[in-house]
Design an enzyme around this catalytic site. Structure first.
Site, PDB file in Angstrom:
ATOM      1  CD  GLN A 100       5.790  13.381  13.189  1.00  0.00           C
ATOM      2  OE1 GLN A 100       5.472  13.378  14.365  1.00  0.00           O
ATOM      3  NE2 GLN A 100       6.822  12.700  12.715  1.00  0.00           N
ATOM      4  CE1 TYR A 186       3.303   6.166  18.674  1.00  0.00           C
ATOM      5  CE2 TYR A 186       5.024   7.210  17.373  1.00  0.00           C
ATOM      6  CZ  TYR A 186       4.489   6.876  18.608  1.00  0.00           C
ATOM      7  OH  TYR A 186       5.136   7.240  19.764  1.00  0.00           O
ATOM      8  NE  ARG A 233      11.433  11.305  11.839  1.00  0.00           N
ATOM      9  CZ  ARG A 233      11.851  11.458  13.096  1.00  0.00           C
ATOM     10  NH1 ARG A 233      11.022  11.329  14.100  1.00  0.00           N
ATOM     11  NH2 ARG A 233      13.116  11.746  13.350  1.00  0.00           N
ATOM     12  N   GLY A 322      17.817  15.979  17.011  1.00  0.00           N
ATOM     13  CA  GLY A 322      16.668  15.995  17.908  1.00  0.00           C
ATOM     14  C   GLY A 322      16.988  16.578  19.264  1.00  0.00           C
ATOM     15  NE  ARG A 323      17.890  11.912  22.224  1.00  0.00           N
ATOM     16  CZ  ARG A 323      17.904  10.596  22.267  1.00  0.00           C
ATOM     17  NH1 ARG A 323      17.615   9.966  23.375  1.00  0.00           N
ATOM     18  NH2 ARG A 323      18.206   9.891  21.203  1.00  0.00           N
TER      19      ARG A 323
END
Length: 365
Positions: A100, A186, A233, A322-323
């Site tokens: 990424q 971002y 993404r 994810g987690r």
């Protein structure tokens, strides 16, 4: 029902063994100095190589692109060599891994950027956003972000070139492809979202203008390594790190159509995932499916049933967990057999060493 998650899928020239994605998650364990990926990170990703696709944690494309302490980069020879350890370890376990590529823009502090003032689409400070800096201890110290300077046309061209070079570096490091991080507030997101961009040139104002930087970065990367190795993404509805768009449905449907035209190999959508967050509207997911013909990945608050349903409904092709991947290195196997899931220790998410990274065991029957 869960069978949908275990169907193979073609991603460009790659054959993926299932539709379970390990999405990018910052863990802040790069070797210092130099922000290099290391053996510990290689072990962590190799443990999770049973995912159909791993997208490695965000890796900054330049020193100015770094937002947090101890995150890895992909712009130096040492960093490329560090990532090679990771990709070799994942490939040895028959895994597939994308890098990424990350530039945080304004979501940083001069302590993380060698003293330089951060850059952004506009000279607008992100409100109520903190980042962590290396305060000389294992515990990160959190500080407020600072006001960035608005990027000049020359800055924009330089950053496009940094993304292009980072894509080439990722392939040199052995990655199977790259994901452009255009989400979560971002740099690229700071151009896309209306409330973070007050430019009056061709990079600001209309949706088409605000998507221009995204388009130019993607074009540079696909030109360098091929569109079949580039995913993107996006985070249409999150307000993470202070970016908000006035018309997210319109803006991000246009982004999906643009990425379809640029022929990227997948579109990865980060849904809002805090506990009482609103669901992503079904009409939006249908609009995305119409606008973009490639592989669509969603991530955020999915369990196996909800994930299989999204695939069966034709709204998604793959799902990111994810987690759950943090504490369950063998997550696909646990999903397949309905084994219980372990929970992660939040205190070991960022920084530190092996504890909380590579010491979660596989399920023992």
């Amino acid at each position: 029902m869960k069978d949908a998650l275990f169907q193979p899928i073609k991603l460009g020239k790659l054959e993926l063994k299932n539709r379970i994605v390990m999405p990018p998650m910052t863990r802040s364990r790069a070797t210092q100095p130099g922000n290099c990926a290391n053996d510990m990170m290689a072990a962590y990703y190799a443990q999770r190589a049973s995912a159909g696709l791993i997208v490695a944690e965000g890796t900054q494309i330049s020193p100015l692109g770094q937002g947090y302490a101890w995150t890895p980069g992909i712009y130096s020879e040492e960093q490329i060599a560090g990532w090679k350890k990771v990709t070799d370890a994942v490939h040895a376990k028959q895994g597939t891994i994308f890098a990424q590529l990350w530039h945080v823009g304004r979501v940083t502090h001069p302590d993380n950027t060698g003293g330089e003032q951060p850059i952004s689409s506009s000279a607008l400070k992100a409100q109520n956003v903190k980042v962590f800096v290396d305060n000389g201890q294992q515990e990160p110290g959190f500080v407020d972000v600072v006001e960035p300077r608005e990027m000049s046309k020359q800055d924009i061209q330089e950053v496009i070139e940094q993304y292009r070079q980072a894509a080439l570096n990722a392939i040199e490091a052995g990655f199977d492809g790259v994901e452009l991080h255009a989400a979560n507030g971002y740099l690229i997101n700071q151009f896309i979202d209306s409330e973070a961009n007050n430019r009056t040139d061709e990079y600001g104002g209309s949706i088409e203008n605000r998507l221009r930087f995204l388009a130019q970065v993607v074009a540079a990367m696909t030109d360098a390594i091929g569109a079949d190795r580039v995913g993107v993404r996006l985070a249409p509805f999150t307000s993470l790190n202070g970016t908000v768009d006035k018309t997210p449905v319109e803006t991000y449907t246009a982004a999906a159509a643009l990425l379809n035209k640029l022929n990227v190999v997948y579109l990865h959508i980060a849904e809002v995932d805090w506990d009482d967050a609103p669901e992503t509207p079904i009409e939006f997911k249908q609009a995305i499916r119409q606008a973009y013909q490639g592989t669509i990945i969603y991530a955020g608050r999915y369990d196996s049933d909800k994930a299989a349903q999204a695939i069966n409904d034709g709204l998604a092709d793959m799902i990111g967990f994810g987690r759950p991947f943090i504490a369950n290195p063998d997550l696909p196997n646990r999903i397949k057999h309905d084994y219980p899931l372990a929970t992660h220790d939040p205190a070991t998410l960022f920084g530190g060493a092996e504890q909380g990274l590579v010491d979660y065991p596989e399920y023992q029957v």
